[in-house]
Design a protein around this motif. Structure first.
Motif, mmCIF file in Angstrom:
data_model
loop_
_atom_site.group_PDB
_atom_site.id
_atom_site.type_symbol
_atom_site.label_atom_id
_atom_site.label_comp_id
_atom_site.label_asym_id
_atom_site.label_seq_id
_atom_site.Cartn_x
_atom_site.Cartn_y
_atom_site.Cartn_z
ATOM 1 N N ASP A 166 1.175 -1.299 -0.298
ATOM 2 C CA ASP A 166 0.305 0.159 -0.270
ATOM 3 C C ASP A 166 0.561 1.169 0.147
ATOM 4 O O ASP A 166 2.162 0.838 0.461
ATOM 5 C CB ASP A 166 -1.002 0.037 1.161
ATOM 6 C CG ASP A 166 -2.070 0.862 1.433
ATOM 7 O OD1 ASP A 166 -2.774 1.669 0.290
ATOM 8 O OD2 ASP A 166 -2.798 0.838 2.389
ATOM 9 N N SER A 189 1.139 18.623 6.295
ATOM 10 C CA SER A 189 0.776 17.793 5.387
ATOM 11 C C SER A 189 0.398 18.931 4.206
ATOM 12 O O SER A 189 1.362 19.548 4.404
ATOM 13 C CB SER A 189 -1.360 18.512 5.987
ATOM 14 O OG SER A 189 -0.797 20.348 6.285
ATOM 15 N N ASP A 195 -6.679 19.042 4.184
ATOM 16 C CA ASP A 195 -8.516 19.077 4.241
ATOM 17 C C ASP A 195 -8.697 19.733 5.274
ATOM 18 O O ASP A 195 -10.197 19.525 5.617
ATOM 19 C CB ASP A 195 -8.544 17.749 3.457
ATOM 20 C CG ASP A 195 -8.206 16.272 5.065
ATOM 21 O OD1 ASP A 195 -7.775 16.787 6.160
ATOM 22 O OD2 ASP A 195 -8.693 15.309 5.437
ATOM 23 N N GLY A 210 -4.301 7.238 6.143
ATOM 24 C CA GLY A 210 -5.587 8.170 5.909
ATOM 25 C C GLY A 210 -5.661 8.652 4.470
ATOM 26 O O GLY A 210 -6.134 8.761 3.752
ATOM 27 N N TYR A 211 -5.048 9.778 5.395
ATOM 28 C CA TYR A 211 -4.736 11.375 4.472
ATOM 29 C C TYR A 211 -3.685 10.843 3.489
ATOM 30 O O TYR A 211 -4.399 11.228 1.765
ATOM 31 C CB TYR A 211 -3.656 12.472 5.461
ATOM 32 C CG TYR A 211 -3.957 13.146 4.158
ATOM 33 C CD1 TYR A 211 -4.601 14.624 4.486
ATOM 34 C CD2 TYR A 211 -1.922 13.375 4.869
ATOM 35 C CE1 TYR A 211 -3.591 15.245 3.922
ATOM 36 C CE2 TYR A 211 -1.643 14.690 3.851
ATOM 37 C CZ TYR A 211 -2.743 15.745 3.450
ATOM 38 O OH TYR A 211 -2.630 16.783 2.971
ATOM 39 N N ALA A 213 -3.568 8.059 1.764
ATOM 40 C CA ALA A 213 -4.384 7.122 0.584
ATOM 41 C C ALA A 213 -5.488 7.993 0.287
ATOM 42 O O ALA A 213 -5.363 8.016 -1.352
ATOM 43 C CB ALA A 213 -4.775 5.708 1.759
ATOM 44 N N LYS A 214 -5.809 8.740 0.645
ATOM 45 C CA LYS A 214 -6.771 9.739 -0.238
ATOM 46 C C LYS A 214 -6.318 10.922 -1.115
ATOM 47 O O LYS A 214 -6.716 10.858 -2.362
ATOM 48 C CB LYS A 214 -7.271 10.728 0.889
ATOM 49 C CG LYS A 214 -8.806 11.527 0.116
ATOM 50 C CD LYS A 214 -9.076 12.153 1.690
ATOM 51 C CE LYS A 214 -9.361 13.355 1.795
ATOM 52 N NZ LYS A 214 -9.816 14.158 2.471
ATOM 53 N N VAL A 215 -4.932 11.096 -0.880
ATOM 54 C CA VAL A 215 -4.318 12.327 -1.528
ATOM 55 C C VAL A 215 -4.106 10.743 -3.016
ATOM 56 O O VAL A 215 -4.624 11.561 -3.370
ATOM 57 C CB VAL A 215 -3.088 12.429 -0.707
ATOM 58 C CG1 VAL A 215 -1.878 12.973 -2.203
ATOM 59 C CG2 VAL A 215 -3.915 13.663 -0.315
ATOM 60 N N ASP A 217 -5.564 8.087 -4.290
ATOM 61 C CA ASP A 217 -6.802 8.083 -4.573
ATOM 62 C C ASP A 217 -6.955 9.329 -5.548
ATOM 63 O O ASP A 217 -7.650 9.091 -7.130
ATOM 64 C CB ASP A 217 -7.510 7.833 -3.749
ATOM 65 C CG ASP A 217 -7.537 6.352 -3.116
ATOM 66 O OD1 ASP A 217 -6.534 5.645 -3.856
ATOM 67 O OD2 ASP A 217 -7.782 6.160 -1.951
ATOM 68 N N SER A 218 -7.235 10.453 -5.199
ATOM 69 C CA SER A 218 -7.854 11.722 -5.742
ATOM 70 C C SER A 218 -7.153 12.180 -6.700
ATOM 71 O O SER A 218 -7.428 13.139 -7.866
ATOM 72 C CB SER A 218 -8.354 12.655 -4.671
ATOM 73 O OG SER A 218 -6.839 12.916 -3.717
ATOM 74 N N ARG A 222 -2.464 5.302 -7.905
ATOM 75 C CA ARG A 222 -2.341 4.426 -7.578
ATOM 76 C C ARG A 222 -2.862 3.228 -8.590
ATOM 77 O O ARG A 222 -1.512 2.469 -8.924
ATOM 78 C CB ARG A 222 -3.584 3.366 -7.021
ATOM 79 C CG ARG A 222 -3.446 4.185 -5.715
ATOM 80 C CD ARG A 222 -5.067 3.309 -4.769
ATOM 81 N NE ARG A 222 -4.998 3.189 -3.717
ATOM 82 C CZ ARG A 222 -4.152 3.504 -2.725
ATOM 83 N NH1 ARG A 222 -3.335 2.058 -2.534
ATOM 84 N NH2 ARG A 222 -4.856 4.051 -1.508
#
Ligand code: N01
Length: 627
Positions: A166, A189, A195, A210-211, A213-215, A217-218, A222
């Motif tokens: 991951d 950040s 965010d 999580g932060y 991972a969100k970056v 994804d957005s 990936r």
């Protein structure tokens, strides 16, 4: 925005941030003249010592302006003029900000919105030229993701090779109990992707993971990542002017440029003690925490009292039967009463509702952790006192000693063990809210500062020959920080091996490029760690801007290769070494992960943040050989 909401929020506000944010509601900063400029203290509450009457007046003025803003339909007046913004900067900083800092801080303040902060370096080249420039990025942690998303923006093809399953790097690898960031999260950040919904002032590892991972994804990152794959070797193919990057999967990628984003703290270090591996029970490193091992009621031995042990010891102390903490060198503790606190409701409300409050609060965090503190960890050649390197460093030492002493008034036996002999700043200072010493004072916990002689099957043997028995052994012994890029093999021009070239003492130009290794870049490379000032994300953002600038140079000039000139590289490193020798962490006789085996500080940046920002705006073509 009810009146009650407003009144509740201003009660919990950071007054200096609130006062300057008013300027955006009124369009000017005239009101600041009616208030004293904040004066901050070491480890004060950050409110700038404004008298209570002025704080009350600031709150009621802010509440009044917020109501007026709401009643006008939340329409902002034109942006305050530059002089007013500058007055706000000086006010919130509590100082006349030196001129060279103004452009740097203006960018950080980001009044033009988060989009303007995105790391855009436009590459002016035909699509075919870009398509012909594949890049390999090594690592999908904080820096690798940043590099990836800027390559998306630049329109270059790229592959990120990630050893783990991951994204998240250090925040994926370190899953020990209590893992959290020790830089305020509204600063730790990305400058363009904060965010503003951090649950804690200093988030825990899962939230940070999580932060990131969100970056990923957005920004659609990936699909560019090869997970569970290692880079084993990168070899410069001079005939084709490309890197051949051999992966653990057996595949070889071809790249015009390689960017290593593996960081400094990714290879766990086990102590150089006889018997490591002989222990009969479960044994693991903090960065490879074995959650399958139940510690409840067990005799647990922990080796090390660095930042990792400092976080997990208080978490496990209440569960284990007995805990033996083996300390070689105590850490200095930085008082941080709110270290484990949730973001207060008022703070979150102000971030969500008051235009630019979040920007100014981040600006304030940035400034407080910026270069102001450097003076307290810089050597004064005239100073001759013990345990400090200058009068102000000694002042800090006294304050910190008093802070530790105040926690062990009921346990005077611990005091001498807990006061470091080395100057504050020579090793990482740890944020403390009392839980560390609280854990050490528990009846089931021993702090053992006698040297460890060896690990034996039944536990830990001390220099005296006494064996401290244990059922579980945990190594909080840090990382191979100075062994940059191990275990990869990097072969540059003429078959030159990077590790042989470094010979245990990694050097790079601005932490990023090495002579003889064309189009090879490192993020968080040699001499880019910061000890007391700022967030490492800031450094990575600077590096990525620079590296993208280098790719732009290559592509727009239709060049095959660039390497820094040897004399430029050497002169830079001479300056770095001289400056590091003047800093607390350069103190001779203090060992730390900041130094290589030869004792040279190969990890840390000794200069101001503004110097790195200025140096990394864009590469100077004169520094490079471009072919
Ligand atoms: O590692 P360390 P860490 N016998 O190298 C001791 C970041 N981080 O994982 O000081 C006995 O600091 C060693 O003793 P000494 C942060 O940048 C951040 O804790 O060498 N002890 C030391 O006490 C941090 O600085 C967070 O004398 C032995 C410890 O092991 C960096 O990672 C959280 C020994 C190693 O401490 C590394 O921290 C965690 C021996 N033979 C980490 N050998 C945040 O909060 C070694 N030690 C974001």
């Amino acid at each position: 925005m009810t009146d009650a909401d407003i009144d509740a929020a201003v009660e919990g506000a950071h007054i200096p941030s609130l006062l300057v944010a008013i300027a955006h509601l009124t369009g000017n900063a005239d009101h600041l003249r009616d208030f004293d400029r904040p004066v901050y203290e070491f480890f004060g509450d950050g409110q700038g010592n404004l008298p209570p009457e002025q704080q009350a007046r600031a709150r009621s003025l802010a509440a009044e302006e917020m109501r007026a803003h709401r009643d006008r339909g939340a329409k902002l007046p034109p942006r305050p003029p530059e002089a007013a913004i500058r007055a706000c900067m000086d006010f919130i900083a509590g100082a006349d900000i030196p001129e060279p800092y103004v452009p740097f801080l203006t960018e950080e303040l980001a009044l033009d919105g988060p989009e303007a902060r995105e790391l855009r370096v436009a590459i002016d080249a035909p699509a075919a030229a870009k398509a012909d420039f594949p890049v390999v990025v090594i690592g999908a942690g904080m820096s690798g993701l940043l590099m990836g998303l800027s390559l998306v923006q630049a329109g270059l093809p790229f592959t990120i090779v990630e050893a783990n399953a991951d994204v998240g790097g250090t925040w994926l690898a370190n899953q020990y109990p209590g893992v959290r960031v020790d830089t305020p999260n509204h600063l730790y950040s990305y400058s363009f992707a904060d965010d503003h919904a951090w649950p804690k002032l200093y988030s825990t590892g899962d939230v940070l993971h999580g932060y990131f991972a969100k970056v990923a994804d957005s920004h659609g990152l990936r699909e560019h990542i090869r997970f569970n794959t290692r880079v084993e070797a990168a070899t410069w193919d001079a005939a084709a002017s490309v890197w051949r990057v051999r992966l653990s999967s057996g595949e070889t990628l071809t790249a015009r440029a390689v960017v290593s984003a593996v960081g400094q703290l990714n290879v766990p270090k086990y102590p150089e003690l006889p018997g490591v591996g002989d222990f009969a029970g479960p044994a693991f490193h903090s960065a490879r925490w074995d959650h399958g091992v139940n510690l409840t009621g067990k005799r647990v031995a922990v080796i090390g009292t660095g930042a990792s042990a400092f976080q997990f010891v208080p978490e496990i102390a209440g569960d284990v039967g007995h805990l033996s903490v083996f300390q070689r060198t105590p850490p200095w503790l930085g008082p941080t009463p709110d270290y484990h606190d949730a973001v207060p409701a008022a703070t979150q409300w102000l971030i969500d509702h008051v235009p630019f409050y979040a920007n100014w609060w981040r600006f304030w965090l940035f400034w407080m952790l910026t270069d102001g503190i450097l003076g307290a960890v810089t050597r004064d050649a005239e100073w001759s006192g013990e345990g400090a390197i200058s009068a102000v460093n000694d002042e800090l030492r006294q304050a910190l000693t008093g802070y530790i002493a105040s926690q062990v008034e009921d346990r005077p036996d611990l005091l001498s063990k807990l006061i470091p002999a080395y100057p504050p700043g020579a090793k990482r200072m740890l944020r403390d809210n009392g839980v560390w010493i609280g854990a050490l004072k528990r009846p089931n916990v021993d702090l053992i500062d006698e040297p460890v002689a060896r690990i034996v099957p039944e536990g830990v043997e001390l220099a005296s020959g006494r064996v401290v028995g244990a059922d579980v052994l945990i190594y909080g012994t840090g990382f191979h920080a100075s062994d940059f890029l191990v275990p990869m093999t990097v072969t540059g021009e003429g078959g030159r091996d990077l590790h042989a070239t470094w010979d245990g003492d990694a050097r790079a130009y601005l932490g990023m490029t090495m002579p003889g290794f064309p189009n090879f870049f490192t993020i968080y490379g040699p001499n880019t760690n910061i000890v007391v000032n700022g967030s490492i994300i800031f450094f990575s953002e600077c590096s990525v801007t620079y590296i993208l600038g280098a790719l732009k140079l290559l592509i727009e000039a239709d060049a095959k290769a660039m390497t820094p000139k040897q004399d430029v590289h050497d002169a830079f490193n001479t300056r770095v070494d001289a400056a590091n020798a003047e800093m607390a962490w350069g103190s001779p006789g203090v060992s730390s992960w900041y130094k290589s085996k030869s004792g040279r500080v190969s990890q840390n940046w000794p200069f101001a943040l503004v110097d790195y920002w200025n140096a990394t705006r864009a590469p100077d073509p004169a520094d490079f050989e471009l072919r």
